[in-house]
Scaffold this active site. Structure first.
Site, PDB file in Angstrom:
ATOM      1  N   GLU A  30      68.832  94.685 -58.284  1.00 53.03           N
ATOM      2  CA  GLU A  30      69.978  94.201 -59.041  1.00 53.03           C
ATOM      3  C   GLU A  30      69.730  94.627 -60.487  1.00 53.03           C
ATOM      4  O   GLU A  30      68.812  94.138 -61.144  1.00 53.03           O
ATOM      5  CB  GLU A  30      70.027  92.681 -58.927  1.00 53.03           C
ATOM      6  CG  GLU A  30      71.365  92.076 -59.213  1.00 53.03           C
ATOM      7  CD  GLU A  30      71.269  90.553 -59.314  1.00 53.03           C
ATOM      8  OE1 GLU A  30      71.870  90.013 -60.240  1.00 53.03           O
ATOM      9  OE2 GLU A  30      70.575  89.927 -58.484  1.00 53.03           O
ATOM     10  N   ASP A  46      73.185  83.131 -68.248  1.00 52.96           N
ATOM     11  CA  ASP A  46      71.768  83.407 -68.161  1.00 52.96           C
ATOM     12  C   ASP A  46      70.937  82.522 -69.071  1.00 52.96           C
ATOM     13  O   ASP A  46      71.346  82.147 -70.156  1.00 52.96           O
ATOM     14  CB  ASP A  46      71.499  84.881 -68.475  1.00 52.96           C
ATOM     15  CG  ASP A  46      71.898  85.771 -67.315  1.00 52.96           C
ATOM     16  OD1 ASP A  46      71.317  85.578 -66.228  1.00 52.96           O
ATOM     17  OD2 ASP A  46      72.799  86.601 -67.472  1.00 52.96           O
ATOM     18  N   TYR A  68      76.068  85.950 -52.668  1.00 47.77           N
ATOM     19  CA  TYR A  68      74.965  85.539 -53.536  1.00 47.77           C
ATOM     20  C   TYR A  68      75.088  84.042 -53.719  1.00 47.77           C
ATOM     21  O   TYR A  68      76.012  83.571 -54.369  1.00 47.77           O
ATOM     22  CB  TYR A  68      75.081  86.268 -54.872  1.00 47.77           C
ATOM     23  CG  TYR A  68      73.907  86.128 -55.819  1.00 47.77           C
ATOM     24  CD1 TYR A  68      73.289  84.902 -56.048  1.00 47.77           C
ATOM     25  CD2 TYR A  68      73.420  87.241 -56.515  1.00 47.77           C
ATOM     26  CE1 TYR A  68      72.221  84.784 -56.915  1.00 47.77           C
ATOM     27  CE2 TYR A  68      72.355  87.121 -57.403  1.00 47.77           C
ATOM     28  CZ  TYR A  68      71.772  85.893 -57.596  1.00 47.77           C
ATOM     29  OH  TYR A  68      70.714  85.770 -58.478  1.00 47.77           O
TER      30      TYR A  68
END
Lengths: 274, 407
Positions: A50, A61, A176
């Site tokens: 990824e 993040d 995911y």
């Protein structure tokens, strides 16, 4: 599903294990080291890469990947450079699936249509665009209908009820599963909650389910990969790059340190028996 | 700018939160269910008479609304043209327009059963307003503020702490308002069940731009009535400063369909539009996606967000509310700018002539008024939103005025 992703999941299934995906930021800490790290990942037995396209404001993040993004940008990395790294990777590694992960603004500025075309030309297998939920994805997905690029969806612990099938409508490649309500590299989830979420997803989709967020050790990776179809590790890897960079290690040595760790993850996943 | 024929400028956003191409809900999946919940709850309360009565009660008795509409005789004389009225939102409790929106959202949070509040703040005005509402309604309050701003705005940090809020200094990115907003969103993602995020401006994912605009529209509604009472007519022009743009939309929105009213939004030109050191997203930016919405952003060719610069921390943001971007695209509002230097001059002038110490933010609006009013007739009328008081800025402003011999 892209041929490379399909082959990768089939191989893992045959070996009775989950796939191991590794996240790194393109150009972290510089292009040369980044390319060496990617080579090392493949050698160490990683099934899927990824590759993060750096963004100045990575909202989903945690500190580790934020810092990786900033290191890459500081070294001059941009979207074009990320695609170039992907393209070089593909020439050397024809079989390992490569997923581009990023935020929408750089893609929007680059031009969505051009980005899709250039990604395919670079040999990219799929896209994860964090801030393009189903409510907003038409402007990209409508242009991506006849392409080989998989559009990979994130499912989170807050994706409940009717929302789950809605989110998965246009999903392809794999799903995911974001195992925690939170940002990357922070807390870790309880195994039972991951397991029940994966079962919930499997009831509405036939796609493989790969789990990420908060996976830090080989043991966690092995256990979590066995609950579904694989595990993705990012922050723990990126922290090794940060540390090596702080110590001014060479590109070779940085790549070695990273692949020592990812090799241990791959070993744990392949020897773990559910 | 392409002039588009429009039946009404007040029908936006659409059901997806779009203002033309702007707005929307560009957030990670983890946040999506949260903002959908906020939208559902907001739709319920806006038609609930009890909710509106409660909001009205606090606006009147706690904030001190309606704020006066004051004829600024001396500035009018000084500028030498149209009559200038100031909408005195700096007289609100906590000293700025921010409290109008905060009370609305805090009451909404309570209705939703949330016990904890998150807010981002730049200069600290929205943080102080949020900490105030949280003290009033007994809610826990966590404010995210860029570490640079924590240093620059210590009095507001102290105020928030005294009011019981926890101030989180944000050191990620450039340690300013945009990073504070990133961090507040990250924190919300990690605490979805207990927390409500009170966004301070008309930006962010839908429904925030619409919701904040509606809570702030009390400014324009009052101003319209007050001017009718004073002059028996509509104004000829409106002027307000714009960072994210909540005070401006609050004033503008009720007048959008009165197309004889010319509207000016004043962005911060910092050290000049050509210097690269400014915060004028519409003039110097391009459409892009940040903080959950599409809007004009200061960014480089690669789509990386670049830093904004303004002497006013409240205007120091690389984006702008999506409705402003749309009003710019359709040409209903004229977006102009004023520099740090021009704002400083007006800061002093307004203090001396009117006995009103304006915040640096509305000083930018005054700087444009100083250029625009002389071009207008004496019979014409302009309303300017005095959206905050300047006490918070003294530490920044006084040494600069001293240097210029303006003290």
């Amino acid at each position: 599903m892209s041929k490379r992703l399909a082959a990768s999941f089939a191989k893992a299934k045959k070996e009775n294990r989950g796939v191991l995906g590794i996240f790194v930021s393109a150009g972290d800490p510089d292009t040369n080291t980044s390319i060496k790290i990617l080579d090392g990942l493949v050698r160490s037995g990683v099934d899927m890469i990824e590759l993060g396209m750096p963004f100045s404001d990575p909202m989903a993040d945690g500190p580790a990947i934020q810092a990786a993004s900033l290191r890459a940008l500081k070294s001059g990395m941009n979207l074009e450079g990320s695609l170039e790294i992907a393209s070089q990777f593909r020439k050397k590694h024809p079989h390992t699936p490569l997923i581009l992960m990023g935020y929408y603004n750089p893609i929007y500025r680059y031009g969505v249509e051009l980005f899709l075309k250039d990604s395919q030309a670079a040999g990219v297998d799929g896209l994860i665009i964090v801030d393009l939920p189903p409510e907003e994805d038409a402007e990209l997905c409508d242009l991506n209908q006849n392409s080989e690029l998989d559009f990979i969806r994130l499912i989170t612990p807050t994706t409940l009820g009717d929302r789950l099938p809605f989110v998965l409508e246009k999903a392809s490649g794999f799903i995911y599963y974001v195992s925690i309500a939170g940002i990357t590299g922070t807390k870790s989830a309880q195994m039972e909650s991951i397991s029940s979420a994966i079962n919930r997803i499997k009831q509405v989709s036939n796609l493989p389910v790969v789990t990420g967020f908060g996976i830090r050790t080989a043991e966690q990776a092995a256990l979590i990969a066995s609950l579904g179809d694989g595990a993705i590790v990012g922050s723990a890897v990126v922290e090794i790059i940060a540390e090596s960079n702080a110590q001014n290690l060479t590109a070779e040595r940085t790549s070695e340190k990273v692949s020592d760790f990812t090799g241990s993850l791959a070993d744990a996943i392949s020897t773990h028996k559910p | 700018m392409n002039e588009i024929k429009q039946n009404s400028f007040k029908t936006m956003p659409d059901e997806n939160g779009r203002f033309g191409i702007h707005g929307g809900r560009f957030v990670a999946e983890t946040l999506m269910p949260l903002i959908l919940q906020v939208e559902t709850a907001y739709k319920e309360v806006i038609t609930d008479p009890d909710f509106n009565a409660e909001l009205l009660y606090y606006q009147k008795h706690y904030v001190g609304r309606p704020s006066p509409l004051y004829f600024a005789e001396h500035l009018t004389k000084q500028y030498g043209g149209a009559k200038l009225y100031l909408k005195r939102d700096e007289l609100n409790h906590t000293g700025a327009h921010k409290i109008n929106n905060v009370l609305g959202q805090a009451l909404l949070a309570k209705k939703m059963g949330k016990t904890k509040i998150i807010a981002e703040t730049g200069a600290g005005q929205h943080g102080v307003a949020t900490a105030t509402a949280c003290a009033l309604f007994n809610l826990e309050c966590e404010v995210f503020m860029g570490a640079e701003d924590v240093k620059r705005q210590k009095p507001n940090v102290d105020r928030m702490r005294l009011l019981g809020a926890t101030v989180h200094p944000v050191t990620s990115g450039t340690s300013t308002l945009k990073d504070a907003m990133n961090e507040a969103l990250r924190y919300w993602v990690a605490h979805p069940d207990t927390h409500f995020y009170i966004i301070g401006t008309v930006a962010g994912p839908h429904p925030y731009p619409e919701m904040v605009r509606n809570f702030q529209s009390v400014i324009g509604k009052e101003a319209k009535e007050q001017l009718f009472e004073a002059e028996g007519r509509l104004p000829d022009a409106l002027i307000a400063c714009i960072g994210g743009g909540s005070n401006a939309l609050g004033l503008f929105y009720p007048f959008l369909d009165n197309t004889d009213v010319t509207i000016f939004g004043v962005e911060a030109a910092g050290q000049g539009l050509d210097s690269g050191m400014h915060a004028a997203s519409l003039t110097g930016g391009k459409p892009g996606v940040l903080h959950g919405n599409r809007t004009y952003l200061l960014q480089n060719d690669d789509g990386q967000i670049v830093d904004a610069h303004s002497i006013s921390a409240g205007l120091d943001y690389p984006g702008i509310g999506p409705e402003h971007s749309w009003l710019h695209d359709v040409g209903r509002v004229n977006y102009v700018s004023a520099t740090d230097e021009e704002a400083l001059v007006q800061f002093q002038l307004c203090s001396r002539l009117e006995g009103i110490i304006p915040a640096l933010e509305p000083s930018h609006a005054l700087a444009f008024a100083a250029k625009q009013l002389p071009l207008m007739d004496k019979e014409q009328i302009v309303i300017l939103n005095m959206c905050g008081r300047g006490d918070k800025d003294l530490e920044t402003v006084l040494p600069k005025l001293d240097e210029r011999g303006l003290l």
